[in-house]
Design a protein around this motif. Sequence first.
Motif, mmCIF file in Angstrom:
data_model
loop_
_atom_site.group_PDB
_atom_site.id
_atom_site.type_symbol
_atom_site.label_atom_id
_atom_site.label_comp_id
_atom_site.label_asym_id
_atom_site.label_seq_id
_atom_site.Cartn_x
_atom_site.Cartn_y
_atom_site.Cartn_z
ATOM 1 N N THR A 183 87.808 35.190 97.346
ATOM 2 C CA THR A 183 86.678 34.713 96.543
ATOM 3 C C THR A 183 85.602 34.164 97.474
ATOM 4 N N PRO A 184 84.439 34.823 97.563
ATOM 5 C CA PRO A 184 83.328 34.271 98.339
ATOM 6 C C PRO A 184 82.639 33.152 97.548
ATOM 7 N N TYR A 185 82.006 32.229 98.271
ATOM 8 C CA TYR A 185 81.247 31.138 97.655
ATOM 9 C C TYR A 185 79.794 31.201 98.131
ATOM 10 N N VAL A 186 78.870 31.019 97.183
ATOM 11 C CA VAL A 186 77.442 31.008 97.468
ATOM 12 C C VAL A 186 76.923 29.576 97.355
ATOM 13 N N ALA A 187 76.110 29.153 98.302
ATOM 14 C CA ALA A 187 75.538 27.808 98.269
ATOM 15 C C ALA A 187 74.454 27.722 97.193
ATOM 16 N N VAL A 188 74.440 26.618 96.472
ATOM 17 C CA VAL A 188 73.396 26.340 95.479
ATOM 18 C C VAL A 188 72.930 24.910 95.680
ATOM 19 N N SER A 224 80.203 41.036 83.465
ATOM 20 C CA SER A 224 81.184 42.114 83.583
ATOM 21 C C SER A 224 82.572 41.596 83.920
ATOM 22 N N GLY A 225 82.706 40.281 84.174
ATOM 23 C CA GLY A 225 83.998 39.692 84.490
ATOM 24 C C GLY A 225 84.263 39.479 85.961
ATOM 25 N N ALA A 226 83.309 39.794 86.852
ATOM 26 C CA ALA A 226 83.491 39.582 88.292
ATOM 27 C C ALA A 226 83.387 38.098 88.615
ATOM 28 N N ALA A 227 84.300 37.604 89.463
ATOM 29 C CA ALA A 227 84.357 36.184 89.821
ATOM 30 C C ALA A 227 83.646 35.929 91.146
ATOM 31 N N LEU A 228 82.924 34.808 91.214
ATOM 32 C CA LEU A 228 82.220 34.399 92.427
ATOM 33 C C LEU A 228 82.165 32.883 92.448
ATOM 34 N N HIS A 304 86.596 46.589 90.914
ATOM 35 C CA HIS A 304 85.555 45.863 90.196
ATOM 36 C C HIS A 304 85.485 44.440 90.725
ATOM 37 N N GLY A 305 84.312 43.994 91.142
ATOM 38 C CA GLY A 305 84.142 42.626 91.611
ATOM 39 C C GLY A 305 83.577 42.582 93.015
#
Length: 358
Positions: A183-188, A224-228, A304-305
């Motif tokens: 699982t990649p994480y994006v900074a916010v 679409s159900g993709a986790a991030l 998918h994802g």
Amino acid sequence: LMALYGVRDERQLCEQLDYNLLFRWFLDLARAEPCPTAAAVQAARQELLSLDVARDVLQDVVQAARRERLLDRYQFSVDRARLEEWAPTSGARRQSSWPPPDAAGSNAARAAACSPGTFCWLELTATEPDLAVAFYSGLFGWSTRPAPGRAHHLLYELRGRPVASLHALPVLQRMVGMRPRWTPYVAVDALDDRALDIRALGGELEGPFEALDGGRDAVLLDPSGAALGLWEPRPTSTPIVSNEPGAPCWYELQAPDPARARFFYGHVFEWGARGEGAFASWIRDGVAVGGLRELAYEASALHHGWTVYFEVEDLTATTRRASELGAHVSLPPTDVGAGGALSVLTDPQGATFGLLRR
């Protein structure tokens, strides 16, 4: 069960017990054993909660579940009111610093590396962490050490710098069908604002939660159900090492509906998309931060994802080494233009990842 799964009353719980094998297993009810009535459950619960020792036990259980991040996943529909009643926030806060601060780096450098809309952390969940340690250490030369203040969690390190985290996939998540994954994480910069955007655009969000580095994190599911993962870091937070051999260098979304994905991620992260047809690049501040590929379901090499790609110098040799260590090669080394090439693999426990030679 009522707190962890958001079951609102005894009647709803008894309805679940009629068919929910997970709940029956949790309560040690045989498959054909009759369920208690709602009135019986209510009386038993009230009697139980009248005992100080029972309330102490419940508080300890809930705090442990929060501390080990059992609740940080989208499979749980948590009853927050009961959790707050049983587990005071002051007793459940994560105190240690994780990811660990880099004493040699400046706050300005960290802030640049954790700038909003960029990938900043990577997490692997595995059914057998020891086997995951052996596989990735053998493939990339990573070392591991315990995550500070976090039981049963490890940090992967590349030449002494964090490259990913690893923890065991909880038994309950396995029972509801969750598989090992990266699982990649994006900074916010404003997680609460992003949460509103995600839900308004048709996505789902589990969290936010307090991260061990003092920031906050969450996991989104796109339409679409993709986790991030999302991470709101502190100024002193340290991102993972990237863009060098043995480290992550590219993140790509395989989406069944690229147009919808462009709309969703464009609004959530202010990403643009450059390119037409089956592939496009995600653009933030003029820089490509990842990719978007149309998912053709007959193409078994892709899933998918989101897929993370790790940079390698010798793609053929590294792909062969991964296969020797037990990985399945879904896509053999393939040229992608401009001298680059990639392969896609599934590790021995089922987590998909890619290798990329630039």
